[in-house]
Design a protein around this motif. Sequence first.
Motif, PDB file in Angstrom:
ATOM      1  N   ASP A  80      25.854 -71.942 -14.185  1.00 31.29           N
ATOM      2  CA  ASP A  80      25.470 -71.415 -15.309  1.00 31.29           C
ATOM      3  C   ASP A  80      26.443 -70.318 -16.072  1.00 31.29           C
ATOM      4  O   ASP A  80      25.946 -69.793 -16.990  1.00 31.29           O
ATOM      5  CB  ASP A  80      24.049 -70.655 -14.971  1.00 31.29           C
ATOM      6  N   GLY A  81      27.473 -69.912 -15.393  1.00 33.66           N
ATOM      7  CA  GLY A  81      28.303 -69.231 -16.196  1.00 33.66           C
ATOM      8  C   GLY A  81      28.189 -67.775 -15.662  1.00 33.66           C
ATOM      9  O   GLY A  81      28.667 -66.851 -16.286  1.00 33.66           O
ATOM     10  N   VAL A  82      27.097 -67.531 -15.129  1.00 34.80           N
ATOM     11  CA  VAL A  82      26.788 -65.897 -14.688  1.00 34.80           C
ATOM     12  C   VAL A  82      27.741 -65.530 -13.471  1.00 34.80           C
ATOM     13  O   VAL A  82      28.237 -66.082 -12.697  1.00 34.80           O
ATOM     14  CB  VAL A  82      25.506 -66.126 -14.054  1.00 34.80           C
ATOM     15  N   ILE A  83      28.311 -64.436 -13.953  1.00 32.48           N
ATOM     16  CA  ILE A  83      29.136 -63.650 -13.018  1.00 32.48           C
ATOM     17  C   ILE A  83      28.370 -62.745 -12.086  1.00 32.48           C
ATOM     18  O   ILE A  83      27.615 -61.754 -12.718  1.00 32.48           O
ATOM     19  CB  ILE A  83      30.107 -62.969 -13.774  1.00 32.48           C
ATOM     20  N   PRO A  84      28.673 -62.673 -10.791  1.00 30.02           N
ATOM     21  CA  PRO A  84      27.857 -61.906  -9.904  1.00 30.02           C
ATOM     22  C   PRO A  84      28.003 -60.469 -10.286  1.00 30.02           C
ATOM     23  O   PRO A  84      29.365 -60.181 -10.383  1.00 30.02           O
ATOM     24  CB  PRO A  84      28.009 -62.308  -8.622  1.00 30.02           C
ATOM     25  N   GLN A  85      27.217 -59.833 -10.405  1.00 22.72           N
ATOM     26  CA  GLN A  85      27.231 -58.376 -10.918  1.00 22.72           C
ATOM     27  C   GLN A  85      27.732 -57.650  -9.836  1.00 22.72           C
ATOM     28  O   GLN A  85      28.799 -56.572  -9.558  1.00 22.72           O
ATOM     29  CB  GLN A  85      26.081 -57.533 -11.021  1.00 22.72           C
ATOM     30  N   ASP A  86      27.627 -58.051  -8.443  1.00 24.26           N
ATOM     31  CA  ASP A  86      28.085 -57.603  -7.181  1.00 24.26           C
ATOM     32  C   ASP A  86      27.885 -58.777  -6.054  1.00 24.26           C
ATOM     33  O   ASP A  86      27.141 -59.810  -6.517  1.00 24.26           O
ATOM     34  CB  ASP A  86      27.617 -56.241  -6.729  1.00 24.26           C
ATOM     35  N   ASP A  87      28.179 -58.406  -4.746  1.00 21.26           N
ATOM     36  CA  ASP A  87      28.146 -59.627  -3.896  1.00 21.26           C
ATOM     37  C   ASP A  87      26.522 -59.888  -3.536  1.00 21.26           C
ATOM     38  O   ASP A  87      26.539 -60.924  -3.076  1.00 21.26           O
ATOM     39  CB  ASP A  87      28.673 -59.125  -2.376  1.00 21.26           C
ATOM     40  N   THR A  88      25.519 -59.131  -3.677  1.00 20.75           N
ATOM     41  CA  THR A  88      24.251 -59.484  -3.267  1.00 20.75           C
ATOM     42  C   THR A  88      23.438 -59.375  -4.591  1.00 20.75           C
ATOM     43  O   THR A  88      22.084 -59.992  -4.284  1.00 20.75           O
ATOM     44  CB  THR A  88      23.741 -58.473  -2.270  1.00 20.75           C
ATOM     45  N   TYR A  89      23.431 -59.135  -5.859  1.00 16.17           N
ATOM     46  CA  TYR A  89      22.729 -58.973  -6.911  1.00 16.17           C
ATOM     47  C   TYR A  89      21.781 -60.378  -7.058  1.00 16.17           C
ATOM     48  O   TYR A  89      20.626 -60.354  -7.386  1.00 16.17           O
ATOM     49  CB  TYR A  89      23.436 -58.776  -7.990  1.00 16.17           C
ATOM     50  N   LEU A  90      22.663 -61.384  -6.990  1.00 18.37           N
ATOM     51  CA  LEU A  90      21.920 -62.671  -7.373  1.00 18.37           C
ATOM     52  C   LEU A  90      21.009 -63.437  -6.322  1.00 18.37           C
ATOM     53  O   LEU A  90      20.256 -64.132  -6.584  1.00 18.37           O
ATOM     54  CB  LEU A  90      23.046 -63.672  -7.618  1.00 18.37           C
ATOM     55  N   SER A  91      21.352 -62.758  -4.968  1.00 19.50           N
ATOM     56  CA  SER A  91      20.124 -63.250  -3.943  1.00 19.50           C
ATOM     57  C   SER A  91      19.017 -62.382  -3.727  1.00 19.50           C
ATOM     58  O   SER A  91      18.243 -62.670  -2.873  1.00 19.50           O
ATOM     59  CB  SER A  91      20.872 -63.470  -2.777  1.00 19.50           C
ATOM     60  N   LYS A  92      18.899 -61.442  -4.516  1.00 15.25           N
ATOM     61  CA  LYS A  92      17.915 -60.213  -4.491  1.00 15.25           C
ATOM     62  C   LYS A  92      16.372 -60.833  -5.179  1.00 15.25           C
ATOM     63  O   LYS A  92      16.666 -61.965  -5.769  1.00 15.25           O
ATOM     64  CB  LYS A  92      18.151 -58.932  -5.146  1.00 15.25           C
ATOM     65  N   GLU A  93      15.432 -60.570  -4.751  1.00 12.25           N
ATOM     66  CA  GLU A  93      14.191 -60.696  -5.294  1.00 12.25           C
ATOM     67  C   GLU A  93      13.988 -60.624  -6.872  1.00 12.25           C
ATOM     68  O   GLU A  93      14.472 -59.774  -7.460  1.00 12.25           O
ATOM     69  CB  GLU A  93      13.053 -59.872  -4.616  1.00 12.25           C
ATOM     70  N   ILE A  94      13.444 -61.970  -7.295  1.00 12.32           N
ATOM     71  CA  ILE A  94      13.247 -61.868  -8.809  1.00 12.32           C
ATOM     72  C   ILE A  94      11.633 -61.454  -9.025  1.00 12.32           C
ATOM     73  O   ILE A  94      10.784 -62.009  -8.503  1.00 12.32           O
ATOM     74  CB  ILE A  94      13.351 -63.017  -9.390  1.00 12.32           C
ATOM     75  N   ILE A  95      11.458 -60.299  -9.813  1.00 11.83           N
ATOM     76  CA  ILE A  95       9.883 -60.176  -9.876  1.00 11.83           C
ATOM     77  C   ILE A  95       9.669 -60.189 -11.509  1.00 11.83           C
ATOM     78  O   ILE A  95      10.464 -59.972 -12.348  1.00 11.83           O
ATOM     79  CB  ILE A  95       9.437 -58.835  -9.310  1.00 11.83           C
ATOM     80  N   ASP A  96       8.425 -59.942 -12.027  1.00 13.24           N
ATOM     81  CA  ASP A  96       8.113 -60.079 -13.450  1.00 13.24           C
ATOM     82  C   ASP A  96       8.297 -58.771 -13.928  1.00 13.24           C
ATOM     83  O   ASP A  96       7.510 -57.685 -13.378  1.00 13.24           O
ATOM     84  CB  ASP A  96       6.366 -60.316 -13.393  1.00 13.24           C
TER      85      ASP A  96
END
Length: 776
Positions: A563-579
């Motif tokens: 999707d072309g998303v650059i990870p803001q840091d090493d773990t951001y993209l694996s953290k919980e997504i909430i409403d």
Amino acid sequence: MNYTKGTGELKNWIVSENEFNSNNLGKCEAIMCLGNGYMGVRSATEEVYLNETRDHFVSGTFNKFDENEVTELPNIPDFTKLNITLDGERLDLEKGELKNYSRDLNLKTGVITREFNWTFKGKEYHFISRRFVSLKELNLMAMEVEITPLNMDSAVVISSGIDGQVTNSGAQHFHEGEKRIYNKKFIEMISTTTTMKIDFVQMTTHALKKDGVEVEIAPDLNMDRRKVSVEYKVDLKKGEKLTFEKLCTVNTTRDLAHAGKELKNIRTFSLNQLENLSKIGFQTLLNESAKEWDKKWQEIDIKISSKEEFDQLAIRFAQYHLIVMTPSHDSRMGVGAKGLSGEGYKGHSFWDTELFIMPFFTYTMPEVAKSLAKYRFETLGGARKKAEDNGYSGAMFPWESAWKDDGEVTPVWGAVDIVTGKATKIWSGFIEQHITCDVAYALWQYYMVTKDEEFMENYGFEILFDTAIFWASRLEWNEEKKEYHINNVIGPDEYKEHVNNNAFTNYMANWNLNLAIEYYEKLKNEKPELFNRLNEKLNLDLNLNIWMDKVTKIYLPQPREIDGVIPQDDTYLSKEIIDLTKYKNQDHVGSMFKDYSLDQVNEIQVSKQADIMVLFYLLENRFSTDIKRANWNYYEPKTLHDSSLSLSTHCVLASDMNDKEMAYDLFRRASEIDLGPNMKTSDHGVHAASLGGIWQCIVNGFAGVRMLGGDLRIDPKLPENWNEVKFPLNWHGVNLTVEVTKNTLIVIRNSKNRTEVKFTVFGKEYVLDKKIEIKY
Ligand code: BGC
């Protein structure tokens, strides 16, 4: 608030309060703050109220209250309070009947006018006050009050002087010094800061008139603990107008003008100064200050033709405050995150200065930008010490900066943690390190825009090299990946602490190192003498090898395949997504902390402010529009814009992506941080970075002005409801006027010098002679 009061010549120059509400005092105290860069005075009313914050700051006079605190700008003894008694009743707008109330800040002249009719127990008075801090006489603040009893004779009593009982939210920064009243006329208070031992000489004097004719009235003289005042009793006939003028001066041992002088000499100077000013008188002093403002406006005014008149007022408001808050007279001083308009952030400078405030000055008042850049040079000692204390080399700039020798001054403890009930630890001072490349970036931008070789030779290159030395020492080798990482930092998004490889930080460190390598070569070839001097001081030869070896091995997070998303840091993209809907729609920033602690927020994909977006803005050419859009789509919905710095960056980015509606909406939201209907947002002071950001929205966003790799680019993207914007721009020492309409760009050369001015517009290059008109 009313922003449409100004008409005719004053159209879009007046910020007006049309209703008095003692619950909302903070709003106008801050947004109507007066100042001249030397000092700033919060616009508290003449009469006192319970919720008021009466602040007066002098730039650069930082003091440390005690060992457990960091240095802050001390709130100096107050001049503004007047005890006014009308036929035995204290003027108090919470009582009686109030009619025709208004308080106007005239942005054009820097004068506040307050007017109302007040009736109490059947007695009606007309009241007008005016106040300004002189842009001409930097030590001077002046105020005037007119009182007319309308339906009876009246005995008016005004007690006025200097009140040293003020504090910074309870912290008393001053030893009480000598107080004196000379000839029943000139009141003096000397106070000395507790730890830094800066002496303040404050003086005031009054003049009274009845129906415009000066009257000599002998006042009662009073001295009290930390207070000195005089009390005038005046009998007025029905319809007779009392004019009460008060001139106030501040001089300190920190002032360059008083360097090396003894206090007694400064006192003599101060007394003479006030005597001379009092001979000139309030009205002439006001006119002279207004004239200075007029000159400033001629240099900086931006003219907008928009369907929304407010847009014009918003940029003037922003520029007014940028002038008021910036100590352009003294390069040992920086700009506070709340300017000089409140106790918020203690008067400290952050990256706000370099990335948000400086561009306005760099492109329109380069001399002021130079002073701010020089401030960082002055703080190099503290930056070097911070690096050393942390086991690094080079210059590691403090996250929060105060007096040039103070080093890191970020407080360690902050707001309550709702889970533990204890104070939350503020990690920024330890690990928010991107400030060091932000400083380097702003310097380089200043250099590229102004071509100020003298500045770079004396100050700038040394900073560029020493910041690179810091980054080289900061990198951590990852044996497994065979690359350099930057671990345990906070990026611009302060809702993610202790992260590894914050993309913004890594890319900017890489940029900083590359820049140092570039200038190593350039200086060695083109300025050998300078090179040798710096080489001797910073061991550039040795460092070059280190930089060359490390720079290509820094890990630069790449866009994800899917999707072309650059990870803001090493773990951001694996953290919980909430409403996040509830928090995205919040009325007040930071509402998430009512439900979560910072530790919990750390584990959720939620951002406080622009992070990767700032990277796209600064290193624009490194990323394609598709990548920018992909990341916008991913991160913006997770960004709460809880920092006022966030909206303007998003606005410029939206403009770059040609999303005009979104860009305009973000500009409006940024403009409303201080000017909007929320009466509480400015309580701790105006939002300096956001005000600089408003200028950027217009010039860098809508007009598309950018310095890219040293070249000027102007790709305009005017919002739908704007017809035209016209603004000054300084490029390589040439004064330009840029006019953008829906499909035409006009650039005019105002300076007589023949320096070549080249720029591109949507990829096509132009060379400016006197004037050029380009259809786009
Ligand atoms: C922001 C920082 C900013 C600071 C001072 C914080 O809330 O997150 O980016 O530098 O305020 O304005």
